[in-house]
Design a protein around this motif. Sequence first.
Motif, PDB file in Angstrom:
ATOM      1  N   VAL A  77       8.126  28.906  12.847  1.00 44.70           N
ATOM      2  CA  VAL A  77       7.975  28.567  14.336  1.00 44.70           C
ATOM      3  C   VAL A  77       9.721  28.613  14.754  1.00 44.70           C
ATOM      4  N   TYR A  78       9.730  29.178  15.890  1.00 41.86           N
ATOM      5  CA  TYR A  78      11.143  29.152  16.525  1.00 41.86           C
ATOM      6  C   TYR A  78      11.127  28.332  17.630  1.00 41.86           C
ATOM      7  N   PHE A  79      12.119  27.557  17.729  1.00 39.55           N
ATOM      8  CA  PHE A  79      12.470  26.587  19.017  1.00 39.55           C
ATOM      9  C   PHE A  79      13.599  27.030  19.731  1.00 39.55           C
ATOM     10  N   CYS A  80      13.467  27.129  20.993  1.00 38.29           N
ATOM     11  CA  CYS A  80      14.671  27.073  21.888  1.00 38.29           C
ATOM     12  C   CYS A  80      15.005  25.616  22.480  1.00 38.29           C
ATOM     13  N   ALA A  81      16.241  25.495  22.603  1.00 39.76           N
ATOM     14  CA  ALA A  81      16.814  24.058  22.944  1.00 39.76           C
ATOM     15  C   ALA A  81      17.729  24.156  23.859  1.00 39.76           C
ATOM     16  N   ALA A  82      18.108  22.906  24.555  1.00 37.87           N
ATOM     17  CA  ALA A  82      19.366  22.855  25.487  1.00 37.87           C
ATOM     18  C   ALA A  82      19.850  21.488  25.322  1.00 37.87           C
ATOM     19  N   PRO A  83      21.139  21.182  25.405  1.00 38.36           N
ATOM     20  CA  PRO A  83      21.550  19.835  25.569  1.00 38.36           C
ATOM     21  C   PRO A  83      21.187  19.205  26.807  1.00 38.36           C
ATOM     22  N   SER A  84      20.768  18.006  26.862  1.00 40.70           N
ATOM     23  CA  SER A  84      20.584  17.326  28.146  1.00 40.70           C
ATOM     24  C   SER A  84      21.897  17.607  28.912  1.00 40.70           C
ATOM     25  N   VAL A  85      21.484  17.643  30.418  1.00 43.87           N
ATOM     26  CA  VAL A  85      22.672  17.724  31.299  1.00 43.87           C
ATOM     27  C   VAL A  85      23.167  16.507  31.454  1.00 43.87           C
ATOM     28  N   TYR A  86      22.799  15.370  31.152  1.00 42.30           N
ATOM     29  CA  TYR A  86      23.265  13.972  31.252  1.00 42.30           C
ATOM     30  C   TYR A  86      23.934  13.629  29.730  1.00 42.30           C
ATOM     31  N   ASN A  87      24.053  14.600  29.101  1.00 45.57           N
ATOM     32  CA  ASN A  87      24.531  14.265  27.773  1.00 45.57           C
ATOM     33  C   ASN A  87      25.681  13.639  27.294  1.00 45.57           C
ATOM     34  N   GLN A  88      25.894  12.572  26.659  1.00 44.14           N
ATOM     35  CA  GLN A  88      26.956  12.250  26.286  1.00 44.14           C
ATOM     36  C   GLN A  88      27.283  12.592  24.744  1.00 44.14           C
ATOM     37  N   GLY A  89      26.171  13.127  24.358  1.00 48.44           N
ATOM     38  CA  GLY A  89      26.235  13.577  22.748  1.00 48.44           C
ATOM     39  C   GLY A  89      24.909  14.244  22.242  1.00 48.44           C
ATOM     40  N   GLY A  90      24.341  13.944  21.356  1.00 48.02           N
ATOM     41  CA  GLY A  90      23.402  14.803  20.877  1.00 48.02           C
ATOM     42  C   GLY A  90      21.812  14.607  21.286  1.00 48.02           C
ATOM     43  N   LYS A  91      21.710  14.691  22.490  1.00 48.97           N
ATOM     44  CA  LYS A  91      20.150  14.900  22.977  1.00 48.97           C
ATOM     45  C   LYS A  91      19.944  16.294  23.213  1.00 48.97           C
ATOM     46  N   LEU A  92      19.088  16.704  22.329  1.00 40.79           N
ATOM     47  CA  LEU A  92      18.684  18.078  22.611  1.00 40.79           C
ATOM     48  C   LEU A  92      17.049  18.280  23.212  1.00 40.79           C
ATOM     49  N   ILE A  93      16.982  19.031  24.225  1.00 38.33           N
ATOM     50  CA  ILE A  93      15.701  19.244  24.730  1.00 38.33           C
ATOM     51  C   ILE A  93      14.920  20.312  24.200  1.00 38.33           C
ATOM     52  N   PHE A  94      13.726  20.318  23.541  1.00 36.86           N
ATOM     53  CA  PHE A  94      13.215  21.245  22.800  1.00 36.86           C
ATOM     54  C   PHE A  94      12.036  22.044  23.545  1.00 36.86           C
ATOM     55  N   GLY A  95      11.772  23.311  23.466  1.00 34.26           N
ATOM     56  CA  GLY A  95      10.513  24.004  24.034  1.00 34.26           C
ATOM     57  C   GLY A  95       9.623  23.657  22.762  1.00 34.26           C
ATOM     58  N   GLN A  96       8.052  24.207  23.073  1.00 35.45           N
ATOM     59  CA  GLN A  96       7.348  23.646  22.137  1.00 35.45           C
ATOM     60  C   GLN A  96       7.061  24.354  20.969  1.00 35.45           C
ATOM     61  N   GLY A  97       7.807  25.385  21.070  1.00 38.20           N
ATOM     62  CA  GLY A  97       7.901  26.466  19.795  1.00 38.20           C
ATOM     63  C   GLY A  97       6.998  27.621  19.983  1.00 38.20           C
ATOM     64  N   THR A  98       7.409  28.627  19.060  1.00 37.28           N
ATOM     65  CA  THR A  98       6.582  29.842  19.119  1.00 37.28           C
ATOM     66  C   THR A  98       6.499  30.287  17.692  1.00 37.28           C
ATOM     67  N   GLU A  99       5.370  30.366  17.129  1.00 36.76           N
ATOM     68  CA  GLU A  99       4.933  30.723  15.863  1.00 36.76           C
ATOM     69  C   GLU A  99       5.072  32.142  15.767  1.00 36.76           C
ATOM     70  N   LEU A 100       5.999  32.851  14.898  1.00 33.98           N
ATOM     71  CA  LEU A 100       6.166  34.156  14.693  1.00 33.98           C
ATOM     72  C   LEU A 100       5.587  34.563  13.297  1.00 33.98           C
ATOM     73  N   SER A 101       4.656  35.576  13.233  1.00 32.31           N
ATOM     74  CA  SER A 101       4.240  36.084  12.070  1.00 32.31           C
ATOM     75  C   SER A 101       4.534  37.681  11.852  1.00 32.31           C
ATOM     76  N   VAL A 102       5.365  37.944  10.895  1.00 34.12           N
ATOM     77  CA  VAL A 102       5.793  39.262  10.499  1.00 34.12           C
ATOM     78  C   VAL A 102       4.955  39.740   9.360  1.00 34.12           C
ATOM     79  N   LYS A 103       4.284  40.660   9.854  1.00 39.19           N
ATOM     80  CA  LYS A 103       3.071  41.387   8.762  1.00 39.19           C
ATOM     81  C   LYS A 103       3.744  42.505   8.097  1.00 39.19           C
ATOM     82  N   PRO A 104       3.560  42.577   6.810  1.00 37.64           N
ATOM     83  CA  PRO A 104       4.132  43.678   5.852  1.00 37.64           C
ATOM     84  C   PRO A 104       3.607  44.998   6.252  1.00 37.64           C
TER      85      PRO A 104
END
Lengths: 113, 114
Positions: free
Chosen positions: B87-114
């Motif tokens: 599962v791949y998540f994209c994320a961005a630090p909060s614009v009001y961030n003083q530190g480590g608050k990340l805002i994540f997407g819901q995720g995309t599940e990648l399946s790579v088939k042989p």
Amino acid sequence: KAGVTQTPRYLIKTRGQQVTLSCSPISGHRSVSWYQQTPGQGLQFLFEYFSETQRNKGNFPGRFSGRQFSNSRSEMNVSTLELGDSALYLCASSLPGQTYEQYFGPGTRLTVT
Amino acid sequence: DQQVKQNSPSLSVQEGRISILNCDYTNSMFDYFLWYKKYPAEGPTFLISISSIKDKNEDGRFTVFLNKSAKHLSLHIVPSQPGDSAVYFCAAPSVYNQGGKLIFGQGTELSVKP
């Protein structure tokens, strides 16, 4: 270097009970963040601690609380558990000045019945 | 408003082909973006990041593209391998961030088939 460790890994509790989860960050990391992961909601930020002080807080009710100790280890507590609190709770640590790049632990899977 | 959205919950790709994972965001003040990869029973691991002053960042098989005018970023994996299935998540630090608050997407599940 050892990674972020979280204990316990799995937990089953009953509605109304309270629970405490523990997180030990990577050595030298002073910032610890907590996230809740549920299906369909992704990872949602709970709070962040730095040098024993809460620096950021997400939009969760007051039943969710945390603390950080002088050795940077952190705990989070959830009181009066509800069924909706069932989730994977993830802890992440980061170096001072590099708080965007967070190193996650394996998480604690909490099931509330 | 600070949202990061991944509108595709899943993606299936043949081994050796390109995987493209997409992410949209709502706040033009986001100035840094990250991609994390998550395997079952493990925590997310940092994969690659990009600053808003760039439009591309490359690391081996992984390239992230940023289109600020469209508020869109994408992660390209070339060539895709079965071990990339996660599962791949994209994320961005909060614009009001003083530190480590990340805002994540819901995720995309990648399946790579042989």
